[in-house]
Write a protein that holds these residues in place. Sequence first.
Motif, mmCIF file in Angstrom:
data_model
loop_
_atom_site.group_PDB
_atom_site.id
_atom_site.type_symbol
_atom_site.label_atom_id
_atom_site.label_comp_id
_atom_site.label_asym_id
_atom_site.label_seq_id
_atom_site.Cartn_x
_atom_site.Cartn_y
_atom_site.Cartn_z
ATOM 1 N N LYS A 86 -61.261 22.533 12.373
ATOM 2 C CA LYS A 86 -61.388 22.809 10.949
ATOM 3 C C LYS A 86 -60.394 21.979 10.147
ATOM 4 O O LYS A 86 -59.359 21.552 10.653
ATOM 5 N N LYS A 87 -60.696 21.773 8.895
ATOM 6 C CA LYS A 87 -59.874 20.930 8.036
ATOM 7 C C LYS A 87 -58.796 21.759 7.372
ATOM 8 O O LYS A 87 -58.884 22.107 6.201
ATOM 9 N N GLY A 88 -57.771 22.116 8.086
ATOM 10 C CA GLY A 88 -56.665 22.841 7.487
ATOM 11 C C GLY A 88 -56.337 24.111 8.238
ATOM 12 O O GLY A 88 -56.694 24.288 9.405
ATOM 13 N N ALA A 89 -55.637 25.015 7.552
ATOM 14 C CA ALA A 89 -55.211 26.271 8.155
ATOM 15 C C ALA A 89 -55.208 27.344 7.077
ATOM 16 O O ALA A 89 -55.149 27.057 5.880
ATOM 17 N N VAL A 90 -55.265 28.597 7.513
ATOM 18 C CA VAL A 90 -55.200 29.738 6.605
ATOM 19 C C VAL A 90 -53.931 30.518 6.919
ATOM 20 O O VAL A 90 -53.167 30.172 7.818
ATOM 21 N N LEU A 91 -53.729 31.575 6.147
ATOM 22 C CA LEU A 91 -52.485 32.332 6.269
ATOM 23 C C LEU A 91 -52.317 32.963 7.642
ATOM 24 O O LEU A 91 -51.200 33.065 8.160
ATOM 25 N N ILE A 100 -43.451 32.504 4.281
ATOM 26 C CA ILE A 100 -42.728 33.130 3.165
ATOM 27 C C ILE A 100 -41.634 32.204 2.650
ATOM 28 O O ILE A 100 -41.429 32.055 1.436
ATOM 29 N N LYS A 101 -40.899 31.546 3.544
ATOM 30 C CA LYS A 101 -39.868 30.606 3.105
ATOM 31 C C LYS A 101 -40.474 29.426 2.352
ATOM 32 O O LYS A 101 -39.937 28.986 1.321
ATOM 33 N N THR A 102 -41.607 28.921 2.838
ATOM 34 C CA THR A 102 -42.269 27.808 2.156
ATOM 35 C C THR A 102 -42.781 28.223 0.780
ATOM 36 O O THR A 102 -42.649 27.477 -0.198
ATOM 37 N N ALA A 103 -43.368 29.418 0.680
ATOM 38 C CA ALA A 103 -43.879 29.892 -0.610
ATOM 39 C C ALA A 103 -42.736 30.155 -1.589
ATOM 40 O O ALA A 103 -42.851 29.850 -2.784
ATOM 41 N N ALA A 104 -41.616 30.729 -1.114
ATOM 42 C CA ALA A 104 -40.467 30.976 -1.995
ATOM 43 C C ALA A 104 -39.894 29.666 -2.529
ATOM 44 O O ALA A 104 -39.564 29.557 -3.723
ATOM 45 N N ALA A 105 -39.794 28.652 -1.668
ATOM 46 C CA ALA A 105 -39.325 27.343 -2.126
ATOM 47 C C ALA A 105 -40.298 26.723 -3.130
ATOM 48 O O ALA A 105 -39.888 26.056 -4.087
ATOM 49 N N HIS A 106 -41.592 26.964 -2.919
ATOM 50 C CA HIS A 106 -42.603 26.442 -3.850
ATOM 51 C C HIS A 106 -42.478 27.101 -5.222
ATOM 52 O O HIS A 106 -42.533 26.412 -6.257
ATOM 53 N N PHE A 107 -42.289 28.425 -5.266
ATOM 54 C CA PHE A 107 -42.132 29.123 -6.539
ATOM 55 C C PHE A 107 -40.858 28.684 -7.264
ATOM 56 O O PHE A 107 -40.852 28.498 -8.485
ATOM 57 N N LYS A 108 -39.790 28.511 -6.514
ATOM 58 C CA LYS A 108 -38.529 28.094 -7.140
ATOM 59 C C LYS A 108 -38.615 26.657 -7.649
ATOM 60 O O LYS A 108 -38.072 26.330 -8.707
ATOM 61 N N ILE A 140 -38.428 35.261 -2.571
ATOM 62 C CA ILE A 140 -38.858 35.680 -1.225
ATOM 63 C C ILE A 140 -39.685 36.959 -1.301
ATOM 64 O O ILE A 140 -40.713 37.096 -0.621
ATOM 65 N N ARG A 141 -39.258 37.898 -2.159
ATOM 66 C CA ARG A 141 -40.016 39.145 -2.282
ATOM 67 C C ARG A 141 -41.385 38.891 -2.914
ATOM 68 O O ARG A 141 -42.388 39.481 -2.503
ATOM 69 N N CYS A 142 -41.474 38.012 -3.883
ATOM 70 C CA CYS A 142 -42.774 37.682 -4.488
ATOM 71 C C CYS A 142 -43.701 37.033 -3.461
ATOM 72 O O CYS A 142 -44.901 37.335 -3.410
ATOM 73 N N ALA A 143 -43.153 36.163 -2.619
ATOM 74 C CA ALA A 143 -43.969 35.536 -1.579
ATOM 75 C C ALA A 143 -44.441 36.571 -0.566
ATOM 76 O O ALA A 143 -45.596 36.535 -0.113
ATOM 77 N N ALA A 144 -43.567 37.528 -0.215
ATOM 78 C CA ALA A 144 -43.952 38.576 0.736
ATOM 79 C C ALA A 144 -45.017 39.491 0.144
ATOM 80 O O ALA A 144 -45.953 39.917 0.850
ATOM 81 N N VAL A 145 -44.916 39.790 -1.150
ATOM 82 C CA VAL A 145 -45.931 40.623 -1.805
ATOM 83 C C VAL A 145 -47.270 39.892 -1.856
ATOM 84 O O VAL A 145 -48.331 40.490 -1.612
ATOM 85 N N LEU A 146 -47.224 38.604 -2.148
ATOM 86 C CA LEU A 146 -48.471 37.824 -2.178
ATOM 87 C C LEU A 146 -49.125 37.788 -0.802
ATOM 88 O O LEU A 146 -50.357 37.896 -0.685
ATOM 89 N N ARG A 147 -48.334 37.656 0.238
ATOM 90 C CA ARG A 147 -48.887 37.652 1.604
ATOM 91 C C ARG A 147 -49.473 39.024 1.957
ATOM 92 O O ARG A 147 -50.534 39.114 2.587
ATOM 93 N N VAL A 221 -52.353 29.924 -1.410
ATOM 94 C CA VAL A 221 -51.853 30.481 -0.148
ATOM 95 C C VAL A 221 -52.280 29.625 1.040
ATOM 96 O O VAL A 221 -51.479 29.309 1.929
ATOM 97 N N ASP A 222 -53.540 29.205 1.073
ATOM 98 C CA ASP A 222 -54.032 28.402 2.194
ATOM 99 C C ASP A 222 -53.431 26.994 2.181
ATOM 100 O O ASP A 222 -53.193 26.410 3.244
ATOM 101 N N SER A 223 -53.188 26.436 1.009
ATOM 102 C CA SER A 223 -52.555 25.113 0.953
ATOM 103 C C SER A 223 -51.123 25.170 1.468
ATOM 104 O O SER A 223 -50.672 24.259 2.180
ATOM 105 N N LEU A 224 -50.397 26.241 1.160
ATOM 106 C CA LEU A 224 -49.045 26.399 1.702
ATOM 107 C C LEU A 224 -49.083 26.624 3.212
ATOM 108 O O LEU A 224 -48.210 26.138 3.942
ATOM 109 N N ALA A 225 -50.093 27.348 3.690
ATOM 110 C CA ALA A 225 -50.229 27.537 5.137
ATOM 111 C C ALA A 225 -50.502 26.216 5.849
ATOM 112 O O ALA A 225 -50.009 25.973 6.953
ATOM 113 N N PHE A 226 -51.270 25.340 5.210
ATOM 114 C CA PHE A 226 -51.530 24.026 5.801
ATOM 115 C C PHE A 226 -50.252 23.198 5.870
ATOM 116 O O PHE A 226 -50.022 22.477 6.847
ATOM 117 N N GLN A 227 -49.390 23.301 4.861
ATOM 118 C CA GLN A 227 -48.101 22.606 4.908
ATOM 119 C C GLN A 227 -47.232 23.127 6.046
ATOM 120 O O GLN A 227 -46.561 22.351 6.733
#
Length: 237
Positions: A86-91, A100-108, A140-147, A221-227
């Motif tokens: 498949k072309k990529g990855a999901v959560l 969560i660390k990648t998403a928190a860095a993305h939000f910041k 980090i908490r916002c990323a965890a809530v989103l997940r 979310v899926d784009s961050l999972a692919f990263q």
Amino acid sequence: MMCEDEHLFMSVFTALTLPVSIAFNFPFPSLPLHLSTLLFFSYHFLSLYYIPPPHPDCSLSSAYNQFFTMVAPTNRNCKVRRIGKKKGAVLRDVNAWRWIKTAAAHFKREGKIMVPNCTEIMKSSHGRERAPQNKDWYYIRCAAVLRALYLRPGEGYGGLSKRFAKKKNNGSRPEHTVRAATGLLHWACKSLSKLGLLEKVNDSEGNPNGQRVTKKGRKVVDSLAFQVQIRKFNGKK
């Protein structure tokens, strides 16, 4: 004129079809001879009147190989191809803490998320003894809530408070599990809703019944999972 690869292909094709024709038409001895003669003259007709393609890289041999192998050309030095078909990855395909660390860095890094002013003095639960020591704990908490809402859509503040619960230290007495503060979860969901990542869910009667991730949120979310998946295969943490 045809190149050596095309001559080799037609020769092998003729050599393979001749015994097959003999095997299937054994009661008629003259038919295999006619078939082999027909293949022989068709081969020479193609060799005489064949017009080569205009591009030098395009040839019949490459077309035959792609047709019979049915394998798309890939770059062997690229490690992204090891992810799978498949072309990529999901959560669900990546580690939770890494995402969560990648998403928190993305939000910041974006700087678009709303951060309340009371984040430096508030605690995440009355079971905690001190406020969070990490400066980026709200991201980090916002990323965890989103997940959490991605995995369980329609969950409300009560379900999220159970998810982020912890055991409270009561000294000499036994520990007891206490829920997380719903006020902090409310601010986290509000910040994510302003970014267009969350939306409210209503029940059949029209009453609000939890939160869920929007289409834009699932894409983020899926784009961050692919990263995270690419960093995993490249050996980065």
